[in-house]
Write a protein that holds these residues in place. Sequence first.
Motif, PDB file in Angstrom:
ATOM      1  N   ASP A 236      37.639  46.107  51.356  1.00 34.42           N
ATOM      2  CA  ASP A 236      38.420  46.776  50.306  1.00 34.42           C
ATOM      3  C   ASP A 236      38.213  46.216  48.904  1.00 34.42           C
ATOM      4  OD1 ASP A 236      39.591  48.334  52.317  1.00 34.42           O
ATOM      5  OD2 ASP A 236      41.147  46.829  52.676  1.00 34.42           O
ATOM      6  N   PHE A 237      37.348  45.222  48.751  1.00 29.85           N
ATOM      7  CA  PHE A 237      37.216  44.558  47.461  1.00 29.85           C
ATOM      8  C   PHE A 237      36.275  45.320  46.528  1.00 29.85           C
ATOM      9  CE2 PHE A 237      38.284  40.974  50.327  1.00 29.85           C
ATOM     10  CZ  PHE A 237      39.485  40.621  49.737  1.00 29.85           C
ATOM     11  N   SER A 238      36.613  45.295  45.240  1.00 30.67           N
ATOM     12  CA  SER A 238      35.761  45.877  44.198  1.00 30.67           C
ATOM     13  C   SER A 238      34.709  44.855  43.786  1.00 30.67           C
ATOM     14  CB  SER A 238      36.617  46.238  42.984  1.00 30.67           C
ATOM     15  OG  SER A 238      37.137  45.052  42.391  1.00 30.67           O
ATOM     16  N   PRO A 239      33.674  45.266  43.028  1.00 33.43           N
ATOM     17  CA  PRO A 239      32.673  44.296  42.567  1.00 33.43           C
ATOM     18  C   PRO A 239      33.268  43.134  41.786  1.00 33.43           C
ATOM     19  CG  PRO A 239      31.831  46.522  42.303  1.00 33.43           C
ATOM     20  CD  PRO A 239      33.271  46.656  42.731  1.00 33.43           C
ATOM     21  N   SER A 240      34.248  43.423  40.916  1.00 35.56           N
ATOM     22  CA  SER A 240      34.852  42.332  40.143  1.00 35.56           C
ATOM     23  C   SER A 240      35.640  41.398  41.054  1.00 35.56           C
ATOM     24  CB  SER A 240      35.761  42.890  39.041  1.00 35.56           C
ATOM     25  OG  SER A 240      36.824  43.652  39.596  1.00 35.56           O
ATOM     26  N   ALA A 241      36.281  41.958  42.089  1.00 34.52           N
ATOM     27  CA  ALA A 241      37.017  41.130  43.041  1.00 34.52           C
ATOM     28  C   ALA A 241      36.051  40.262  43.841  1.00 34.52           C
ATOM     29  CB  ALA A 241      37.847  42.010  43.978  1.00 34.52           C
ATOM     30  N   PHE A 242      34.901  40.815  44.212  1.00 41.20           N
ATOM     31  CA  PHE A 242      33.890  40.020  44.917  1.00 41.20           C
ATOM     32  C   PHE A 242      33.460  38.825  44.063  1.00 41.20           C
ATOM     33  CE2 PHE A 242      32.632  43.841  47.617  1.00 41.20           C
ATOM     34  CZ  PHE A 242      33.089  43.291  48.803  1.00 41.20           C
ATOM     35  N   CYS A 243      33.308  39.034  42.754  1.00 42.06           N
ATOM     36  CA  CYS A 243      32.940  37.928  41.856  1.00 42.06           C
ATOM     37  C   CYS A 243      34.019  36.847  41.863  1.00 42.06           C
ATOM     38  CB  CYS A 243      32.735  38.438  40.430  1.00 42.06           C
ATOM     39  SG  CYS A 243      31.170  39.289  40.162  1.00 42.06           S
ATOM     40  N   GLN A 244      35.273  37.266  41.773  1.00 40.86           N
ATOM     41  CA  GLN A 244      36.373  36.302  41.797  1.00 40.86           C
ATOM     42  C   GLN A 244      36.376  35.524  43.115  1.00 40.86           C
ATOM     43  OE1 GLN A 244      39.642  39.073  40.931  1.00 40.86           O
ATOM     44  NE2 GLN A 244      40.025  37.949  39.038  1.00 40.86           N
ATOM     45  N   LEU A 245      36.144  36.227  44.197  1.00 41.60           N
ATOM     46  CA  LEU A 245      36.151  35.573  45.504  1.00 41.60           C
ATOM     47  C   LEU A 245      35.005  34.579  45.645  1.00 41.60           C
ATOM     48  CD1 LEU A 245      37.096  38.498  47.923  1.00 41.60           C
ATOM     49  CD2 LEU A 245      38.514  36.574  47.202  1.00 41.60           C
ATOM     50  N   PHE A 246      33.850  34.920  45.086  1.00 43.25           N
ATOM     51  CA  PHE A 246      32.742  33.985  45.217  1.00 43.25           C
ATOM     52  C   PHE A 246      33.003  32.718  44.397  1.00 43.25           C
ATOM     53  CE2 PHE A 246      28.260  32.542  44.974  1.00 43.25           C
ATOM     54  CZ  PHE A 246      28.056  32.461  46.350  1.00 43.25           C
ATOM     55  N   GLN A 247      33.651  32.872  43.243  1.00 43.55           N
ATOM     56  CA  GLN A 247      34.020  31.687  42.475  1.00 43.55           C
ATOM     57  C   GLN A 247      35.020  30.842  43.271  1.00 43.55           C
ATOM     58  OE1 GLN A 247      35.239  33.873  38.896  1.00 43.55           O
ATOM     59  NE2 GLN A 247      33.634  32.812  37.774  1.00 43.55           N
ATOM     60  N   PHE A 248      35.926  31.495  43.975  1.00 46.30           N
ATOM     61  CA  PHE A 248      36.861  30.796  44.862  1.00 46.30           C
ATOM     62  C   PHE A 248      36.091  30.027  45.941  1.00 46.30           C
ATOM     63  CE2 PHE A 248      39.142  31.424  49.010  1.00 46.30           C
ATOM     64  CZ  PHE A 248      40.158  30.507  48.825  1.00 46.30           C
ATOM     65  N   MET A 249      35.078  30.667  46.512  1.00 46.40           N
ATOM     66  CA  MET A 249      34.283  30.014  47.555  1.00 46.40           C
ATOM     67  C   MET A 249      33.502  28.817  47.001  1.00 46.40           C
ATOM     68  SD  MET A 249      32.876  33.455  49.431  1.00 46.40           S
ATOM     69  CE  MET A 249      34.035  34.753  49.888  1.00 46.40           C
ATOM     70  N   LEU A 250      32.987  28.966  45.783  1.00 46.52           N
ATOM     71  CA  LEU A 250      32.286  27.843  45.159  1.00 46.52           C
ATOM     72  C   LEU A 250      33.239  26.684  44.909  1.00 46.52           C
ATOM     73  CD1 LEU A 250      30.021  29.740  42.588  1.00 46.52           C
ATOM     74  CD2 LEU A 250      29.342  28.760  44.784  1.00 46.52           C
ATOM     75  N   TRP A 251      34.458  27.005  44.554  1.00 48.91           N
ATOM     76  CA  TRP A 251      35.480  25.954  44.368  1.00 48.91           C
ATOM     77  C   TRP A 251      35.763  25.264  45.691  1.00 48.91           C
ATOM     78  CZ3 TRP A 251      40.746  26.603  46.215  1.00 48.91           C
ATOM     79  CH2 TRP A 251      41.574  25.506  45.916  1.00 48.91           C
ATOM     80  N   LEU A 252      35.857  26.039  46.760  1.00 46.93           N
ATOM     81  CA  LEU A 252      36.082  25.441  48.073  1.00 46.93           C
ATOM     82  C   LEU A 252      34.956  24.475  48.428  1.00 46.93           C
ATOM     83  CD1 LEU A 252      37.412  28.442  50.208  1.00 46.93           C
ATOM     84  CD2 LEU A 252      38.736  26.594  49.175  1.00 46.93           C
TER      85      LEU A 252
END
Length: 393
Positions: A236-252
């Motif tokens: 259900d994620f939009s392209p901008s949401a995918f970007c936010q999530l990947f930054q979250f993953m990089l933080w993890l």
Amino acid sequence: MGALLVASERKLSSFNSQDLANTVWALATLGHNDAAFMGALLVVVERKLPNFKPQALANTAWALATLGHRDATFMGALLVVAKPKLASFTVQDLANTVWALSTLGYNDTAVMGALLVAAKPKLTSFNAQNLANTVWPLATLGRKDAAFMQAVLVAAEPKLASFNAQDLANTVWALATLGCNDAAFMDALLVVAESKLPSFTAQNLAKTAWALAVLDAQNAAFVDALIRRLVTAARDFSPSAFCQLFQFMLWLDTWQVATDLPPRLLKNCKQALLLAVGNTTASHTQLQVLDAVRQLPDCSGASSEHLTDDKLFSVDIAVQLPCGQKLAVEVDGPTHFLSNVPTVPNGATRLRNRLLEARGWRVVSVPAKEWDRHFTKGKQAAHDYLTSLGACG
């Protein structure tokens, strides 16, 4: 509706202030935006604004924002009338007005300052939605008032249980954007948010994940629950949401937290970020700074739009120093900073810097506005400015 508006337009001059306010509010509530009628209506409204009561003023601002009707001249006139009446605005009037100004992109320092002064003593009377709808607009406008935000947190904490998913996501996003990191409040908010994660939309999940990364909120229990919820919303994620999530993953990754996310979700997130990185181009100011950096000692090999080794970040100006240090000179425009404190980076900029530092880069931010001020004084002034920022070995 069309016939009614035609009939009404002929009689607008005889409408009193309440009639006019009710008409604007009704059109917004119905989602009916007739440009010609609105133009005629606002001409009459503007003449009669001095007679508008506080609620009518707030409702008119709310209606224009709801309809997406931008008229800077009219809003300026409305706020001139509203400002001396702000003390009489109810909590709903204040929340609606702040929300409307943000939605319309109207960022007037004097007006916003007066609104916050009027709102602060009434914050304990704000309900959950009003509190969330006050901090979210401030973050959207990039306006930070530390004392006001602290008062908001004090008023909000005992009401967190009544915040819905949207309120919670907007609040944590606002805190991250503005750099308001109150550990006790965040812990309390995340306890409530964890219980309501099933009702978070994909957008709310992405905003919350991104905010955790910005705030470096290492709350293991919430992160585990959030990751499980991300899996269920993966489609259900939009392209901008995918970007936010990947930054979250990089933080993890920097936190050395193992995640069990589906490969397809990981792939979609990475592709969205790579696409965003691939669309970056050097600005005229950036090229000016690049030329100046190349004149600094040990910086003649500086390059523009340099991809990091993992291809996930495009560094504005990259320098490999003789000592082995990698230097990232980022030419940051106004959108990288808080609007009322233009030397303070916003949440997105702080996270970018931390993720670059985790990749071994020393980050130097060159605010574009400050660069222009020094560059107009001549090359030596620009050289001295870069040196003062540490943009050399």
